[in-house]
Design a protein around this motif. Structure first.
Motif, mmCIF file in Angstrom:
data_model
loop_
_atom_site.group_PDB
_atom_site.id
_atom_site.type_symbol
_atom_site.label_atom_id
_atom_site.label_comp_id
_atom_site.label_asym_id
_atom_site.label_seq_id
_atom_site.Cartn_x
_atom_site.Cartn_y
_atom_site.Cartn_z
ATOM 1 N N ASP A 212 0.860 -1.185 0.000
ATOM 2 C CA ASP A 212 0.000 0.000 0.000
ATOM 3 C C ASP A 212 0.901 1.242 0.000
ATOM 4 O O ASP A 212 2.094 1.135 0.280
ATOM 5 N N LYS A 214 0.506 4.784 1.841
ATOM 6 C CA LYS A 214 -0.431 5.472 2.739
ATOM 7 C C LYS A 214 -0.330 6.991 2.692
ATOM 8 O O LYS A 214 -1.311 7.686 2.935
ATOM 9 N N TYR A 269 -5.567 -10.361 7.438
ATOM 10 C CA TYR A 269 -4.608 -9.474 6.782
ATOM 11 C C TYR A 269 -3.552 -9.086 7.808
ATOM 12 O O TYR A 269 -3.892 -8.526 8.849
ATOM 13 N N ASN A 285 -5.781 -6.971 10.248
ATOM 14 C CA ASN A 285 -7.133 -6.583 9.845
ATOM 15 C C ASN A 285 -7.889 -7.864 9.541
ATOM 16 O O ASN A 285 -7.294 -8.877 9.156
ATOM 17 N N ARG A 287 -10.297 -8.383 7.284
ATOM 18 C CA ARG A 287 -11.016 -8.145 6.033
ATOM 19 C C ARG A 287 -9.984 -7.962 4.937
ATOM 20 O O ARG A 287 -8.790 -7.898 5.199
ATOM 21 N N GLY A 289 -7.839 -5.881 2.298
ATOM 22 C CA GLY A 289 -7.264 -4.540 2.360
ATOM 23 C C GLY A 289 -7.790 -3.665 1.238
ATOM 24 O O GLY A 289 -8.184 -4.151 0.180
ATOM 25 N N ASP A 290 -7.770 -2.382 1.475
ATOM 26 C CA ASP A 290 -8.163 -1.411 0.465
ATOM 27 C C ASP A 290 -7.064 -0.361 0.420
ATOM 28 O O ASP A 290 -6.815 0.284 1.449
ATOM 29 N N PRO A 291 -6.334 -0.186 -0.663
ATOM 30 C CA PRO A 291 -6.563 -0.661 -2.034
ATOM 31 C C PRO A 291 -5.818 -1.943 -2.436
ATOM 32 O O PRO A 291 -5.761 -2.242 -3.634
ATOM 33 N N GLU A 292 -5.286 -2.724 -1.493
ATOM 34 C CA GLU A 292 -4.547 -3.930 -1.902
ATOM 35 C C GLU A 292 -5.411 -4.883 -2.735
ATOM 36 O O GLU A 292 -4.933 -5.489 -3.704
HETATM 37 N N1 GLY Z 1 -4.643 -0.769 3.092
HETATM 38 C C1 GLY Z 1 -4.851 -0.668 4.478
HETATM 39 C C2 GLY Z 1 -6.064 -1.283 4.964
HETATM 40 O O1 GLY Z 1 -6.842 -1.856 4.235
HETATM 41 O O2 GLY Z 1 -6.283 -1.210 6.169
#
Ligand code: GLY
Ligand code: AMP
Length: 426
Positions: A212, A214, A269, A285, A287, A289-292
């Motif tokens: 990512d 950030k 994650y 995490n 769930r 990842g966003d944007p992974e």
């Molecule tokens: N890319 C960081 C997150 O999803 O927490």
């Protein structure tokens, strides 16, 4: 087959896109979705945080599989409610979601499991927290214990910054109850990598790594954001580290959770720092990842639904995931002012031209339809994603697609994946 995807960001658009393309041709619903998901999934007008509304919808519509995107409904126990009602759901229980919902709980499990992580102590009052922080010295990291919409972590270069971060959480209560307890944590140095795994309660299959970006500006300058771009795979995460992390991080965590009678199902994650002493966990995490996710899913060959179903059924094997040799880069186009205040409602042009390029997907994050046009509706607006024969090509393809798109105030980083590309060609 009916599938419900919960959430409305870029991660969910990528999930909807991958699931809708499955060879079973499922009917996909997305709650609430965005302008991008609504082209390939039926929009459901229920917010991702509205657990009662989502549960009622699912009771009535009986989807064959539900995929929960964001952490809030997971920490709220939505997966437990679905399971109790006999609805198949991909996502961990409320008890397991505490790995993300409470950083103190997560640290406690990591320490009991012997998983490498930064040293930390937690506090509920300012004075003892500040005294401990001064003893350790800067740089140091202050983390709100609970969910703080991605804003609860402050990496402090000076003791003064750390005092301010502690006061904000413990005295001014800017994070509400989520900051009533804070972690004061050792600051780790190195390159970060996101390693996600599918977990079926017992078996673990790692997804390919991603990285990512950030900070809002090039060369990691400026304030933190929800993520300005990602690429996959991350060359810093070599095959030998992969085998090591599977055992020393995921194996140990899941064994410790089992010992506590907390089985884990869904995606787990691990945010890792590749330190000089090896990988250490920054956070878990519960769930995608966003944007992974936007950079990982286009690299998966074939169907994803069987792997998600295997997680629900406890029958996951490495054969459930096959990977393309191509690399993928996702560049986030953000609204002017983001991560500060930004305007909504700007028309977006060039989406079709960008998507006409080979290997390109434009995943919507903060978009909406207004008078038949796609307009901006969030800080992170689009995740412009491209495959390529290697990272350098994927990067070139992604930026070629970005060049076709415009909206008022748009800004994006020009160096997504640049560090990995330089490393590879050195
Ligand atoms: N890319 C960081 C997150 O999803 O927490
Ligand atoms: P989070 O908001 O939990 O995703 O964390 C935000 C970011 O803070 C991480 O991605 C890291 O860049 C940074 N971070 C968290 N913990 C540490 C640590 N112990 N040392 C250095 N950086 C950290």
């Amino acid at each position: 087959m009916k599938i419900l995807v919960i959430g409305g960001g870029g991660r969910e658009h990528a999930l909807v896109w991958k699931l809708a393309g499955d060879s079973r041709r499922p009917q996909v619903f997305c709650a609430p979705g965005n302008a991008g998901t609504s082209r390939i999934a039926v929009p459901v007008q229920v917010a991702a945080e509205d657990s009662d509304g989502l549960f009622a919808w699912a009771q009535a519509q009986r989807p064959d599989l539900t995929v929960i995107g964001p952490e809030v409904p997971l920490c709220d126990g939505l997966a437990d409610r679905f399971n109790a009602a006999g609805l198949r759901v991909f996502g961990p229980s409320q008890a397991a979601a505490r790995l993300e919902g409470s950083k103190a709980f997560s640290k406690d499990v990591m320490l009991a499991a012997g998983v490498p992580t930064a040293r930390a102590d937690f506090f509920t009052a300012y004075e003892p927290a500040a005294a401990f922080m001064r003893k350790v010295g800067a740089p140091i990291v202050i983390k709100a214990d609970g969910l703080a919409a991605g804003k609860g972590v402050t990496v402090c270069a000076t003791v003064g910054e750390a005092e301010a971060a502690l006061k904000a959480a413990l005295v001014q209560r800017v994070f509400g109850d989520a900051g009533a307890r804070v972690l004061v944590e050792e600051c780790l140095q190195g390159e970060e990598v996101s390693v996600l795994a599918l977990v079926d309660g017992e078996h673990v299959v790692l997804l390919d790594s991603a990285q990512d970006h950030k900070r809002v500006f090039d060369r990691d300058a400026g304030p933190n954001t929800g993520g300005m771009g990602a690429y996959s795979p991350a060359p810093v995460f070599t095959d030998s580290w992969r085998a090591w992390v599977l055992e020393q991080v995921f194996g140990r965590m899941l064994a410790e959770l089992r010992r506590r009678a907390i089985p884990y199902k869904g995606v787990l994650y691990a945010g890792l720092m590749m330190t000089a002493a090896g990988p250490k966990v920054l956070e878990f995490n519960v769930r995608f990842g966003d944007p992974e996710t936007q950079a990982i899913l286009p690299r998966i060959e074939g169907d994803l639904i069987p792997a998600l179903e295997a997680c629900v059924d406890g029958t996951l094997t490495p054969a459930h995931l096959r990977w393309k040799h191509e690399a993928c880069v996702c560049v986030v186009m953000a609204a002017g002012g983001y991560p500060g205040a930004y305007r909504k409602g700007a028309p977006i042009v060039g989406l079709d031209a960008a998507e006409a390029l080979p290997g390109v997907n434009v995943f919507h994050a903060g978009t909406a339809m207004r008078d038949g046009r796609v307009v901006t509706a969030g800080g992170r607006v689009l995740g412009v994603t491209a495959l390529g024969g290697n990272l350098a090509q994927a990067m070139e393809n992604a930026y070629a697609a970005v060049g076709k798109i415009s909206f008022e105030g748009a800004h994006y980083r020009r160096d997504i994946a640049a560090r990995a590309v330089t490393r590879k060609t050195m």
